[in-house]
Scaffold this active site. Structure first.
Site, PDB file in Angstrom:
ATOM      1  N   SER A  55      40.395  38.180  51.800  1.00  0.00           N
ATOM      2  CA  SER A  55      41.404  38.030  50.746  1.00  0.00           C
ATOM      3  C   SER A  55      40.784  37.233  49.621  1.00  0.00           C
ATOM      4  CB  SER A  55      42.639  37.273  51.239  1.00  0.00           C
ATOM      5  OG  SER A  55      43.474  38.106  51.981  1.00  0.00           O
ATOM      6  N   GLU A  62      43.565  36.477  31.145  1.00  0.00           N
ATOM      7  CA  GLU A  62      44.653  37.417  30.921  1.00  0.00           C
ATOM      8  C   GLU A  62      45.589  37.547  32.128  1.00  0.00           C
ATOM      9  OE1 GLU A  62      40.993  38.197  28.600  1.00  0.00           O
ATOM     10  OE2 GLU A  62      41.370  38.087  30.745  1.00  0.00           O
ATOM     11  N   SER A  63      45.319  36.892  33.254  1.00  0.00           N
ATOM     12  CA  SER A  63      46.158  36.796  34.456  1.00  0.00           C
ATOM     13  C   SER A  63      45.296  36.811  35.712  1.00  0.00           C
ATOM     14  CB  SER A  63      47.272  37.826  34.517  1.00  0.00           C
ATOM     15  OG  SER A  63      48.212  37.412  35.497  1.00  0.00           O
ATOM     16  N   HIS A  68      43.201  42.209  49.261  1.00  0.00           N
ATOM     17  CA  HIS A  68      43.230  41.908  50.693  1.00  0.00           C
ATOM     18  C   HIS A  68      42.717  43.162  51.396  1.00  0.00           C
ATOM     19  CE1 HIS A  68      44.176  39.783  54.329  1.00  0.00           C
ATOM     20  NE2 HIS A  68      44.642  40.933  54.808  1.00  0.00           N
ATOM     21  N   CYS A  83      47.626  40.670  30.787  1.00  0.00           N
ATOM     22  CA  CYS A  83      48.457  40.508  29.600  1.00  0.00           C
ATOM     23  C   CYS A  83      47.637  40.931  28.388  1.00  0.00           C
ATOM     24  CB  CYS A  83      48.890  39.057  29.443  1.00  0.00           C
ATOM     25  SG  CYS A  83      49.822  38.455  30.859  1.00  0.00           S
TER      26      CYS A  83
END
Length: 129
Positions: A55, A62-63, A68, A83
């Site tokens: 994971s 931008e985020s 996983h 974004c």
């Protein structure tokens, strides 16, 4: 419709099990995918599970990009949330599909933070419905 962000949920099937169980390789590919998309990498953290699975999260300006893996099924679940209009999520997804040797991919895209929409036009599906 104007939105603050784009959230892509991707499922990679029939991946190379050894590749998606390699902590260092998964992190490298995720970092490269972020760069290929045009995103600005801020940080990353990844964890190797025992006996298998990885994971991780790549935080971008931008985020984020997250993954996983289930090597025993050749499956990887990926989220790409960005974004702005400058990031090419499709480029990143195709890159990850190729690098993880996935034979098929399923993608769902949703707009996040819809703007200029009257409240009465926003439709919320109740949880469990």
């Amino acid at each position: 419709m104007k939105a603050l962000g784009q959230h892509v949920i991707a499922e990679l099937y029939e991946c190379d099990p050894e590749m998606i169980n390699n902590h260092e390789l998964v992190e490298t590919i995720m970092l490269e995918a972020a760069e290929v998309s045009g995103a600005t990498v801020v940080n990353s953290t990844f964890h190797q599970f025992n006996p298998y699975g990885v994971s991780g999260c790549v935080v971008i300006s931008e985020s984020h990009f997250t993954i996983h893996t289930w090597p025993e099924y050749g499956y990887a679940a990926i989220d790409v949330f960005t974004c702005g209009d400058l990031i090419d999520n499709n480029k990143a997804l195709l890159y990850m599909k190729e690098k993880f040797a996935s034979k098929s991919i399923s993608v769902v895209e949703m707009k996040r933070g819809l703007l200029n929409l009257p409240v009465e036009q926003i439709r919320v599906k109740p949880v469990g419905a």
